[in-house]
Design an enzyme around this catalytic site. Structure first.
Site, PDB file in Angstrom:
ATOM      1  N   CYS A 165      -1.768  -0.680   8.452  1.00  0.00           N
ATOM      2  CA  CYS A 165      -0.465  -0.015   8.530  1.00  0.00           C
ATOM      3  C   CYS A 165      -0.063   0.269   9.969  1.00  0.00           C
ATOM      4  CB  CYS A 165      -0.510   1.279   7.733  1.00  0.00           C
ATOM      5  SG  CYS A 165      -1.900   2.350   8.182  1.00  0.00           S
ATOM      6  N   ASP A 196      -7.995   0.889  -3.152  1.00  0.00           N
ATOM      7  CA  ASP A 196      -8.954   1.035  -2.058  1.00  0.00           C
ATOM      8  C   ASP A 196      -9.563   2.429  -2.157  1.00  0.00           C
ATOM      9  OD1 ASP A 196     -10.395   1.056   0.277  1.00  0.00           O
ATOM     10  OD2 ASP A 196      -8.799   0.209   1.511  1.00  0.00           O
ATOM     11  N   GLN A 219       0.833  -1.197   0.000  1.00  0.00           N
ATOM     12  CA  GLN A 219       0.000   0.000   0.000  1.00  0.00           C
ATOM     13  C   GLN A 219       0.868   1.248   0.000  1.00  0.00           C
ATOM     14  OE1 GLN A 219      -2.575   0.046   3.424  1.00  0.00           O
ATOM     15  NE2 GLN A 219      -1.015  -0.740   4.799  1.00  0.00           N
ATOM     16  N   LYS A 222      -9.174  -8.577   7.860  1.00  0.00           N
ATOM     17  CA  LYS A 222      -8.406  -7.508   8.512  1.00  0.00           C
ATOM     18  C   LYS A 222      -8.029  -7.992   9.903  1.00  0.00           C
ATOM     19  CE  LYS A 222      -8.609  -2.485   8.139  1.00  0.00           C
ATOM     20  NZ  LYS A 222      -8.227  -2.336   6.732  1.00  0.00           N
ATOM     21  N   HIS A 268      -2.805   0.155  -3.798  1.00  0.00           N
ATOM     22  CA  HIS A 268      -3.710   0.608  -2.742  1.00  0.00           C
ATOM     23  C   HIS A 268      -4.204   2.019  -3.060  1.00  0.00           C
ATOM     24  CE1 HIS A 268      -4.953   2.280   1.217  1.00  0.00           C
ATOM     25  NE2 HIS A 268      -5.418   1.065   1.421  1.00  0.00           N
ATOM     26  N   GLN A 297     -11.212  -9.011   2.384  1.00  0.00           N
ATOM     27  CA  GLN A 297     -10.061  -8.647   3.216  1.00  0.00           C
ATOM     28  C   GLN A 297     -10.322  -9.145   4.637  1.00  0.00           C
ATOM     29  OE1 GLN A 297      -7.154  -5.406   5.274  1.00  0.00           O
ATOM     30  NE2 GLN A 297      -8.655  -4.575   3.861  1.00  0.00           N
ATOM     31  N   ASP A 337     -14.162  -4.720   2.650  1.00  0.00           N
ATOM     32  CA  ASP A 337     -13.403  -4.397   3.860  1.00  0.00           C
ATOM     33  C   ASP A 337     -14.395  -3.912   4.918  1.00  0.00           C
ATOM     34  OD1 ASP A 337     -11.749  -3.513   5.853  1.00  0.00           O
ATOM     35  OD2 ASP A 337     -10.631  -2.090   4.637  1.00  0.00           O
ATOM     36  N   GLU A 370     -11.454  -2.121  -3.939  1.00  0.00           N
ATOM     37  CA  GLU A 370     -11.801  -2.397  -2.553  1.00  0.00           C
ATOM     38  C   GLU A 370     -12.718  -1.307  -2.005  1.00  0.00           C
ATOM     39  OE1 GLU A 370      -9.564  -3.168   1.761  1.00  0.00           O
ATOM     40  OE2 GLU A 370      -8.412  -3.230  -0.110  1.00  0.00           O
TER      41      GLU A 370
END
Length: 417
Positions: free
Chosen positions: A358, A235, A171, A328, A193, A326, A304, A270
């Site tokens: 992140c 995304d 990303q 997560k 991303h 995703q 997501d 996404e």
């Protein structure tokens, strides 16, 4: 082998926690900070340095194994747990979880997770807490069995030792152009991303976003090796729905238009829209997926927001509410549930992407690699951080080391037989 003591150590996540609601409402960016009043509960400013909490399990031979707890970048948004607060999680760990940890057999990984993560009163434990403690328990089981964490997962879920590497997705953060170049030069499997999280980045009617998609494809051809052909993954944080409207047909039409601008590339979109609830998200995403499939488009929908817990993932997978889910990891909770989530997706012929945030740490990223490889996920996130180089190095190197060890184990088994 038992746990004889528990340690806690406060730490840093690799990025920041951001107030998504405030950013969506038009907060302006000034350098690295956002200007405006917080909207999401617990946020004192729109961008907060990510915190983490390490939990160490002291085993009876004085070996200490660690796991890391933290929230995700957009905590408190899309049905997620609220902003991670170290003091609150630390207190709950000491009062509730530590006594349970002292009473489990760490050689039985899934059983230990079940016992430690029982509800407290009528409330489930915070998912971030489960995430960190489950990593530490997985490392403890691997240490005891003289095996890798991936081998523990394979044994617990009756899976064969994996042989295939899992594609890695990077990303970009806000340094889009520079980081895209880095990804292309490093031949990342899936990119970039893009962090399309505001009206400014999406543009009127999505034109700014469309131009960025075209630029990434062009740049890949310009500076990438001749044989390099990544998946393009963007995304958009619900901005297609925000700008185009929430009609699944209109959203599908827009996505097809984008896909047509980058022929020859698989295009992952996404979070195209946020329909306000998990059930509405499932129903409308399933319609978008069906339209794209009927058109044999090269675009795929990735979910997501509104798909956070293991049960959410099960519902989306069974309803074909995405081409790719995703998973997560801090939102799923126990990393054992990340493994379960991948297997649920595969059983329903839906793609499984072991993601995360992140805001994570090197320890959580490495544990995620072992689960991704053991379950043979379709792709996994390079994490932590937004800098490309660091996350790609941590995740990529851990995967390569793991595959080398698994190949050695396989060869030894074949020699014995």
């Amino acid at each position: 082998m038992q746990i004889k003591d528990v340690l806690l150590a406060p730490g840093n996540g690799a990025f920041f926690y951001d107030d998504q609601a405030a950013i969506r409402s038009g907060a302006t960016q000034d350098g690295f900070i956002y200007i405006g009043e917080p909207i999401t509960p617990r946020f004192t400013s729109l961008r907060v340095p990510a915190s983490s909490l390490s939990v160490g399990l002291v085993l009876t031979d004085d070996t200490v194994v660690w796991g890391d707890m933290m929230g995700v970048q957009y905590s408190g948004a899309g049905g997620r747990d609220p902003l991670f607060e170290t003091a609150e999680i630390s207190d709950l760990t000491w009062r509730v979880v530590a006594p349970r940890l002292l009473d489990v057999d760490v050689s039985l990984y899934l059983d230990a997770c079940t016992r430690v993560f029982e509800p407290f009163g009528k409330e489930r434990l915070p998912l971030a807490l489960k995430y960190g403690v489950s990593q530490a328990l997985l490392r403890a089981a691997a240490y005891l069995q003289r095996a890798t964490m991936a081998q523990v997962i394979c044994a617990e879920f009756d899976l064969p030792l994996p042989t295939r590497r899992v594609p890695i997705y990077c990303q970009s953060g806000d340094a889009r152009e520079i980081n895209v170049d880095k990804m292309i030069l490093k031949a990342v499997d899936v990119l970039p991303h893009g962090l399309i999280n505001s009206r400014q980045k999406f543009g009127a009617d999505g034109q700014t976003f469309v131009e960025f998609v075209k630029w990434v494809a062009t740049r890949t051809r310009e500076i990438g090796r001749p044989e390099y052909h990544p998946v393009l993954h963007f995304d958009v944080y619900g901005w297609i729905g925000q700008e185009i409207g929430l009609d699944p047909q209109l959203i599908a039409d827009f996505i097809c238009k984008i896909a047509d601008t980058v022929p020859g590339f698989t295009l992952n979109i996404e979070s195209p829209a946020d329909f306000g609830s998990t059930q509405a998200q499932i129903e409308n995403y399933a319609k978008i997926v069906s339209i794209l499939d009927n058109r044999t488009s090269n675009a795929r929908i990735v979910v997501d927001e509104r798909c956070n817990t293991l049960e959410d993932i099960r519902l989306f997978a069974e309803a074909k509410g995405a081409h790719l889910v995703q998973i997560k990891t801090p939102d799923v909770g126990s990393i054992a549930d990340t493994a379960r989530a991948v297997l649920i997706c595969k059983a329903n012929n839906v793609g499984a992407y072991v993601g995360g945030s992140c805001t994570e740490t090197d320890l959580s990223a490495k544990a995620s690699v072992h689960v991704s490889v053991a379950t043979q996920a379709d792709m996994m996130l390079a994490k932590p951080g937004m800098g490309v180089d660091e996350g790609f190095s941590i995740v990529g190197n851990e995967q390569n080391r793991l595959l080398a060890m698994l190949n050695r184990c396989r060869a030894q088994t074949e020699n014995v037989s």
